[in-house]
Design a protein around this motif. Structure first.
Motif, PDB file in Angstrom:
ATOM      1  N   LEU A 526       3.407  -3.570   2.427  1.00  0.00           N
ATOM      2  CA  LEU A 526       4.071  -2.879   3.529  1.00  0.00           C
ATOM      3  C   LEU A 526       3.231  -1.659   3.885  1.00  0.00           C
ATOM      4  CD1 LEU A 526       6.397  -1.588   5.282  1.00  0.00           C
ATOM      5  CD2 LEU A 526       7.366  -0.767   3.126  1.00  0.00           C
ATOM      6  N   VAL A 527       2.972  -1.473   5.176  1.00  0.00           N
ATOM      7  CA  VAL A 527       2.305  -0.253   5.636  1.00  0.00           C
ATOM      8  C   VAL A 527       3.204   0.406   6.681  1.00  0.00           C
ATOM      9  CG1 VAL A 527       0.243   0.783   6.625  1.00  0.00           C
ATOM     10  CG2 VAL A 527       0.044  -1.298   5.258  1.00  0.00           C
ATOM     11  N   SER A 528       3.618   1.619   6.358  1.00  0.00           N
ATOM     12  CA  SER A 528       4.429   2.398   7.295  1.00  0.00           C
ATOM     13  C   SER A 528       3.541   3.481   7.900  1.00  0.00           C
ATOM     14  CB  SER A 528       5.612   3.033   6.558  1.00  0.00           C
ATOM     15  OG  SER A 528       6.404   3.771   7.458  1.00  0.00           O
ATOM     16  N   TYR A 529       3.347   3.411   9.219  1.00  0.00           N
ATOM     17  CA  TYR A 529       2.532   4.403   9.924  1.00  0.00           C
ATOM     18  C   TYR A 529       3.456   5.509  10.439  1.00  0.00           C
ATOM     19  CZ  TYR A 529      -1.330   1.083   9.796  1.00  0.00           C
ATOM     20  OH  TYR A 529      -2.338   0.225   9.383  1.00  0.00           O
ATOM     21  N   VAL A 530       3.131   6.744  10.078  1.00  0.00           N
ATOM     22  CA  VAL A 530       3.978   7.877  10.461  1.00  0.00           C
ATOM     23  C   VAL A 530       3.161   8.886  11.253  1.00  0.00           C
ATOM     24  CG1 VAL A 530       5.575   7.611   8.538  1.00  0.00           C
ATOM     25  CG2 VAL A 530       3.567   9.034   8.240  1.00  0.00           C
ATOM     26  N   PHE A 531       3.849   9.531  12.202  1.00  0.00           N
ATOM     27  CA  PHE A 531       3.202  10.508  13.077  1.00  0.00           C
ATOM     28  C   PHE A 531       4.172  11.655  13.308  1.00  0.00           C
ATOM     29  CE2 PHE A 531       2.104  11.919  17.495  1.00  0.00           C
ATOM     30  CZ  PHE A 531       0.853  12.431  17.196  1.00  0.00           C
ATOM     31  N   ASP A 532       3.716  12.875  13.045  1.00  0.00           N
ATOM     32  CA  ASP A 532       4.609  14.031  13.176  1.00  0.00           C
ATOM     33  C   ASP A 532       4.323  14.871  14.423  1.00  0.00           C
ATOM     34  OD1 ASP A 532       2.248  15.327  12.584  1.00  0.00           O
ATOM     35  OD2 ASP A 532       2.987  16.374  10.801  1.00  0.00           O
ATOM     36  N   GLY A 533       3.578  14.283  15.358  1.00  0.00           N
ATOM     37  CA  GLY A 533       3.207  15.018  16.561  1.00  0.00           C
ATOM     38  C   GLY A 533       1.823  15.608  16.483  1.00  0.00           C
ATOM     39  N   VAL A 534       1.292  15.709  15.268  1.00  0.00           N
ATOM     40  CA  VAL A 534      -0.049  16.273  15.051  1.00  0.00           C
ATOM     41  C   VAL A 534      -0.889  15.355  14.181  1.00  0.00           C
ATOM     42  CG1 VAL A 534      -1.342  18.219  14.091  1.00  0.00           C
ATOM     43  CG2 VAL A 534       0.831  18.634  15.286  1.00  0.00           C
ATOM     44  N   GLU A 535      -0.286  14.846  13.128  1.00  0.00           N
ATOM     45  CA  GLU A 535      -1.027  14.084  12.121  1.00  0.00           C
ATOM     46  C   GLU A 535      -0.513  12.647  12.047  1.00  0.00           C
ATOM     47  OE1 GLU A 535      -2.403  14.524   7.426  1.00  0.00           O
ATOM     48  OE2 GLU A 535      -0.825  15.821   8.229  1.00  0.00           O
ATOM     49  N   LEU A 536      -1.451  11.703  11.912  1.00  0.00           N
ATOM     50  CA  LEU A 536      -1.138  10.288  11.741  1.00  0.00           C
ATOM     51  C   LEU A 536      -1.518   9.895  10.314  1.00  0.00           C
ATOM     52  CD1 LEU A 536      -0.324   7.517  13.044  1.00  0.00           C
ATOM     53  CD2 LEU A 536      -2.749   7.216  13.588  1.00  0.00           C
ATOM     54  N   ALA A 537      -0.617   9.190   9.638  1.00  0.00           N
ATOM     55  CA  ALA A 537      -0.884   8.776   8.265  1.00  0.00           C
ATOM     56  C   ALA A 537      -0.304   7.388   8.037  1.00  0.00           C
ATOM     57  CB  ALA A 537      -0.281   9.776   7.277  1.00  0.00           C
ATOM     58  N   ALA A 538      -0.772   6.738   6.980  1.00  0.00           N
ATOM     59  CA  ALA A 538      -0.278   5.410   6.608  1.00  0.00           C
ATOM     60  C   ALA A 538       0.178   5.460   5.159  1.00  0.00           C
ATOM     61  CB  ALA A 538      -1.371   4.360   6.782  1.00  0.00           C
ATOM     62  N   ASP A 602      -6.587   0.778   1.427  1.00  0.00           N
ATOM     63  CA  ASP A 602      -7.182  -0.146   0.461  1.00  0.00           C
ATOM     64  C   ASP A 602      -6.292  -1.349   0.164  1.00  0.00           C
ATOM     65  OD1 ASP A 602      -9.397   1.489   0.261  1.00  0.00           O
ATOM     66  OD2 ASP A 602      -8.641   2.578  -1.481  1.00  0.00           O
ATOM     67  N   ALA A 603      -4.988  -1.126   0.124  1.00  0.00           N
ATOM     68  CA  ALA A 603      -4.070  -2.195  -0.260  1.00  0.00           C
ATOM     69  C   ALA A 603      -4.131  -3.377   0.699  1.00  0.00           C
ATOM     70  CB  ALA A 603      -2.643  -1.661  -0.337  1.00  0.00           C
ATOM     71  N   LEU A 604      -4.535  -3.153   1.951  1.00  0.00           N
ATOM     72  CA  LEU A 604      -4.555  -4.232   2.934  1.00  0.00           C
ATOM     73  C   LEU A 604      -5.632  -5.262   2.644  1.00  0.00           C
ATOM     74  CD1 LEU A 604      -3.908  -2.367   6.315  1.00  0.00           C
ATOM     75  CD2 LEU A 604      -2.424  -4.049   5.206  1.00  0.00           C
ATOM     76  N   SER A 605      -6.691  -4.860   1.961  1.00  0.00           N
ATOM     77  CA  SER A 605      -7.820  -5.788   1.772  1.00  0.00           C
ATOM     78  C   SER A 605      -7.415  -7.016   0.976  1.00  0.00           C
ATOM     79  CB  SER A 605      -8.988  -5.066   1.087  1.00  0.00           C
ATOM     80  OG  SER A 605      -8.574  -4.570  -0.174  1.00  0.00           O
ATOM     81  N   GLY A 606      -6.483  -6.856   0.042  1.00  0.00           N
ATOM     82  CA  GLY A 606      -6.088  -8.007  -0.782  1.00  0.00           C
ATOM     83  C   GLY A 606      -4.701  -8.522  -0.464  1.00  0.00           C
ATOM     84  N   ALA A 607      -4.100  -8.069   0.630  1.00  0.00           N
ATOM     85  CA  ALA A 607      -2.724  -8.465   0.948  1.00  0.00           C
ATOM     86  C   ALA A 607      -2.652  -9.926   1.358  1.00  0.00           C
ATOM     87  CB  ALA A 607      -2.179  -7.583   2.063  1.00  0.00           C
ATOM     88  N   GLU A 608      -1.654 -10.634   0.839  1.00  0.00           N
ATOM     89  CA  GLU A 608      -1.419 -12.018   1.246  1.00  0.00           C
ATOM     90  C   GLU A 608      -0.490 -12.074   2.460  1.00  0.00           C
ATOM     91  OE1 GLU A 608      -0.008 -14.178  -2.132  1.00  0.00           O
ATOM     92  OE2 GLU A 608      -1.671 -13.499  -3.418  1.00  0.00           O
ATOM     93  N   ARG A 609       0.500 -11.193   2.485  1.00  0.00           N
ATOM     94  CA  ARG A 609       1.399 -11.064   3.623  1.00  0.00           C
ATOM     95  C   ARG A 609       1.575  -9.572   3.913  1.00  0.00           C
ATOM     96  NH1 ARG A 609       6.597 -14.793   2.153  1.00  0.00           N
ATOM     97  NH2 ARG A 609       6.900 -13.022   0.748  1.00  0.00           N
ATOM     98  N   ILE A 610       1.731  -9.244   5.199  1.00  0.00           N
ATOM     99  CA  ILE A 610       1.729  -7.838   5.605  1.00  0.00           C
ATOM    100  C   ILE A 610       2.977  -7.534   6.435  1.00  0.00           C
ATOM    101  CG2 ILE A 610       0.493  -6.068   6.947  1.00  0.00           C
ATOM    102  CD1 ILE A 610      -2.079  -7.799   6.410  1.00  0.00           C
ATOM    103  N   LEU A 611       3.598  -6.426   6.109  1.00  0.00           N
ATOM    104  CA  LEU A 611       4.724  -5.915   6.895  1.00  0.00           C
ATOM    105  C   LEU A 611       4.306  -4.581   7.492  1.00  0.00           C
ATOM    106  CD1 LEU A 611       7.723  -6.104   7.784  1.00  0.00           C
ATOM    107  CD2 LEU A 611       8.285  -4.776   5.738  1.00  0.00           C
ATOM    108  N   ILE A 612       4.398  -4.464   8.818  1.00  0.00           N
ATOM    109  CA  ILE A 612       4.022  -3.239   9.519  1.00  0.00           C
ATOM    110  C   ILE A 612       5.285  -2.553  10.051  1.00  0.00           C
ATOM    111  CG2 ILE A 612       2.807  -2.255  11.513  1.00  0.00           C
ATOM    112  CD1 ILE A 612       0.857  -3.268   9.489  1.00  0.00           C
ATOM    113  N   SER A 613       5.423  -1.284   9.745  1.00  0.00           N
ATOM    114  CA  SER A 613       6.464  -0.454  10.358  1.00  0.00           C
ATOM    115  C   SER A 613       5.722   0.711  11.001  1.00  0.00           C
ATOM    116  CB  SER A 613       7.455   0.045   9.299  1.00  0.00           C
ATOM    117  OG  SER A 613       8.393   0.925   9.864  1.00  0.00           O
ATOM    118  N   ALA A 614       5.734   0.756  12.325  1.00  0.00           N
ATOM    119  CA  ALA A 614       4.822   1.666  13.023  1.00  0.00           C
ATOM    120  C   ALA A 614       5.548   2.705  13.857  1.00  0.00           C
ATOM    121  CB  ALA A 614       3.867   0.875  13.916  1.00  0.00           C
TER     122      ALA A 614
END
Length: 831
Positions: A526-538, A602-614
């Protein structure tokens, strides 16, 4: 010898014209009545004519002259008690025009007492006193006056005046926060009132726009407010025009402070010009709040651009004092707290004022108070306390919308909570605490999903209204069809019915980081992308652990700017000498986004299935096309909480499928023919059979619904996005009329997978509407897809779906098998 003028009849005509907003005609009729009353020696009638003339003068910008006339009339001898009481009431109305609430209440109380034997005249004064009580926040008292006024009017056979009381009751309900009842009540009398005069139609539209603004439909609200401002200008009604500008400024304040400041300045000038000092200071306060806006995100998720310099403290204090002097204590407190927030964010040493929240504190003030507490805690380095205060504000917001399951209404909560969400996200990112970052990413995305909807009952009247709207849209496919009077009426009625009939279910418990890990299988990431108006992080989550990665927001923003245009061009230019050039440009952009958004995780390189929350700013990213994660099962979730809930409903293997083809779809019939061939039980609707009624009936009978139709995303009004079928558009509102929903919906259509981003995190479009209604998976694209690619890719996907393979895995397998990389992606449970 001329015709003898009947003074009473001319006066009655003048009153009627004034009520209709025909002020020039009203003044002529009143002047004629005054001459006749003076001829007859009827002092009481002359005084009543003076009172109505004063009202007309005030509405056209001369409150001072109106007040002088009333005071002079009161000095006349021989007036009866009822006439004196009526003049007192007019002075109360004039004080209200100035924004002098205490003076207005005193005059109107005296008038109502003196008119106890004159029920209709007393009702007129009750209407005015209800307006005073609305401004003071005494809503129960306002409702009591409006109910009494309506009864008096109905007993006198005055239907129009009674309808006006009902309309004002709807406005009071809006102020109380009950938007469903507000729109329903206003809607019940809209047609007869609109038919009375252009001015009344404009006033109705002004109040309707306020309801839309409160529901978060600010684009539509602002368009209406700008239009009614011009209408009031044409009718030479400066007071009403100033009010429209004031409400426009209030709406813009949430997302466009520069325009809000300009609209507020125009409103303040107009109020000052007619002597309405109280309203002028209210408009001035909105202008100051616009200049004090810091730490906000706009509707696209980007940071709001603030002014270069804060207004002087002395100016803010002066306006706060002016608001308090006129009785606008809540607005004074909102300005005071906004000022404190801005100064705390620019000068981190500033000490904030005390901010108390009680049971009767208005919602806007309560949310600002919690945000100020959170910001002050963050300045002191107490990050856990900062998030606790921000969470308390969002909990307060939750309590105001528990009864409503409508997606429109729930999304409006994001508008109100944007500052608190940004504050909490920023604190979580500063802390580096993975559990806190996950909690706040879920808070940001679950604002409109905390209360899942209960399916509304069948509504044949809503179905009839939507059918008529289809006809209107077909007649004006490229125009602003919702702006026509009939379409506006029907769309409001559709909203009112859907809002009132879609109740909220039980509060959905927000998922924790531990819940997310437990729900994932080995190999899932699972990768959750978060943005606070200034900074973007995963934030990446898997059984192997969690990692928080800071991403390059400036580079991402640059790459995102031309993405939609590149995708549309690549889908359109598929042959000829330019095709390779266009495709290369798109591939380069996708590779850049992949390096920015995926490669650092890094975790995405070996992921078999991916869940994105953006985050909302990434709503248009075609994740399945990014090289780092292409050809793997992937699902895009509105939130992890929603994803877990969707999976909890269970996934039985589908056995039936339904296909529909809309008009003018190249290779549409070939697409559904190839897809349906994979199923042993499939039904197809094409040509004249592919009507809205037939397709919605088909949806209720199958496990998988595939619609190949042209679609249009209504940017300003996503619930009126739709799929073009044989007899018109299947709207978002039509989905609630389907008694049983399929588990999976495939939308093979131009751009209906696209979403409007509201308030940073809430993406709303046809995909989200199907999911909110209860569909488990939606397969759609946010942009145009080449017909050949859609036909071949989706046919291959159906082979896997029919074999019982989960949608995300089926789509990924089809992409590998065909070699087609397209923007289709699975939203919802996925796997």
């Amino acid at each position: 010898m001329g015709t003898r003028v009947d003074a009473a009849a001319s006066y009655a005509r003048g009153v009627e014209l004034a009520n209709l907003g025909r002020y020039s005609d009203a003044r002529r009729a009143l002047a004629e009545a005054s001459t006749a009353a003076e001829r007859d020696g009827d002092r009481n009638l002359m005084a009543r004519i003076v009172g109505t003339t004063a009202y007309v003068l005030a509405r056209t910008g001369d409150v001072d002259a109106g007040e002088r006339l009333c005071l002079e009339a009161l000095l006349q001898d021989g007036l009866d008690d009822a006439t004196i009481a009526q003049l007192h009431g007019q002075l109360g109305a004039l004080a209200l025009e100035r924004g002098l609430l205490d003076d207005a209440a005193a005059w109107l109380d005296k008038s109502i007492s003196g008119l106890r034997d004159e029920p209709v005249r007393q009702a007129n004064m009750r209407i005015n006193r209800s307006l005073v009580d609305m401004e003071r926040g005494h809503l129960e008292m306002a409702m009591a006056d409006l109910a009494a006024a309506e009864q008096a009017y109905r007993e006198a056979g005055m239907t129009t005046e009674a309808n006006l009381a009902v309309h004002n009751r709807g406005y009071t309900l809006m102020l109380a926060g009950d938007l469903v009842a507000a729109l329903q009540t206003m809607q019940s009398v809209r047609e007869p009132l609109d038919g009375e005069s252009e001015m009344w139609a404009a006033v109705n539209e002004l109040d309707r726009a306020e309801v839309l603004r409160e529901a978060g439909l600010v684009t539509e609200a602002e368009r209406s407010l700008a239009a009614v401002s011009e209408a009031f200008g044409r009718h030479r009604a400066p007071r009403d025009r100033a009010t429209a500008d004031y409400n426009l400024a209030r709406s813009l304040l949430s997302h466009d402070p520069a325009r809000a400041a300009r609209a507020a300045a125009a409103s303040a000038r107009r109020f000052a010009a007619i002597g309405s000092s109280g309203w002028a200071v209210r408009a001035e306060a909105i202008g100051l709040r616009a200049r004090l806006t810091l730490g906000r995100v706009d509707r696209t998720g980007g940071p709001v651009r603030a002014g270069r310099r804060l207004p002087p403290r002395t100016k803010v204090a002066e306006v706060v004092a002016g608001l308090q002097a006129h009785g606008f204590s809540s607005e004074a407190e909102a300005l005071r707290l906004t000022d404190a927030l801005a100064r705390l964010r620019t000068d981190r040493r500033a000490a904030p004022p005390v901010a108390r929240v009680g049971r009767r504190t208005p919602l806007e003030v309560g949310l600002l108070a919690h945000e100020l507490r959170a910001a002050y805690a963050a300045v002191e380095g107490r990050e856990a306390a900062a998030r606790r205060h921000a969470a308390a504000g969002l909990d307060l917001l939750d309590r105001t919308r528990r009864a409503v399951g409508s997606l429109d209404i729930q999304v409006s909560a994001s508008m109100r909570g944007a500052g608190l969400i940004t504050t909490g996200l920023a604190s979580a990112l500063r802390s580096g605490d993975h559990a806190a970052v996950f909690e706040w990413s879920e808070r940001a995305r679950s604002v409109s999903g905390s209360f899942p909807p209960l399916r509304p009952p069948p509504d044949p009247e809503l179905a009839a209204d939507l059918a008529e709207l289809r006809v209107l849209r077909t007649a004006a496919p490229d125009g602003d069809w919702l702006a026509t009077p009939r379409a506006a009426l029907l769309s409001d009625r559709a909203r009112q019915r859907q809002w009132s009939q879609t109740a909220a279910g039980e509060l959905r418990v927000r998922a924790t980081l531990r819940d997310a890990i437990a729900e994932l299988d080995a190999g899932d990431v699972l990768v959750s992308y978060v943005f606070d108006g200034v900074e973007l992080a995963a934030l990446a989550v898997s059984h192997q652990g969690t990692e928080l990665v800071r991403l390059d927001w400036a580079a991402a923003r640059s790459a995102l700017r031309g993405l939609r245009a590149d995708l549309d061009m690549a889908a359109t230019v598929t042959a000829g000498p330019m095709a390779a050039v266009v495709r290369r440009g798109l591939d380069d952009r996708l590779a850049t986004l992949s390096r920015i958004l995926c490669a650092p995780v890094d975790a995405l390189s070996g992921a078999e299935r991916i869940l994105i929350s953006a985050a909302g700013i990434l709503a248009g990213v075609p994740w399945m096309m990014l090289p780092a994660i292409a050809h793997r099962p992937l699902s895009v979730a509105t939130s992890v909480t929603a994803w877990i809930a969707q999976r909890s409903r269970g996934a039985r293997a589908p056995s039936t499928a339904g296909f529909a083809v809309g008009p003018r779809v190249a290779r549409g019939e070939e697409e559904v023919s190839a897809g349906s061939a994979a199923w042993s039980r499939a039904a197809v609707k094409a040509g004249g059979d592919a009507t809205v009624t037939e397709v919605t009936a088909l949806a209720a009978e199958v496990d998988v619904l595939h619609v190949a139709a042209h679609g249009r995303h209504a940017l300003d009004n996503p619930m009126f996005s739709g799929l073009e079928l044989a007899d018109g558009t299947l709207f978002g509102y039509d989905i609630d009329l389907i008694p049983r929903l399929p588990s999976t919906v495939v939308l093979s259509a131009c751009e209906v997978g696209r979403s409007s981003v509201r308030w940073g995190e809430e993406a709303l479009g046809m995909t989200r509407i199907w999911l909110h209604a209860g569909v488990r998976n939606v397969i759609a694209a946010p942009v145009i897809v080449a017909d050949d690619a859609a036909c071949e890719l989706l046919a291959a996907m159906h082979e896997s779906l029919a074999a019982g393979i989960a949608p995300s895995e089926a789509l990924a397998a089809a992409s590998v098998r065909t070699g087609i990389v397209a923007p289709f992606q699975v939203h919802g449970a996925g796997f």
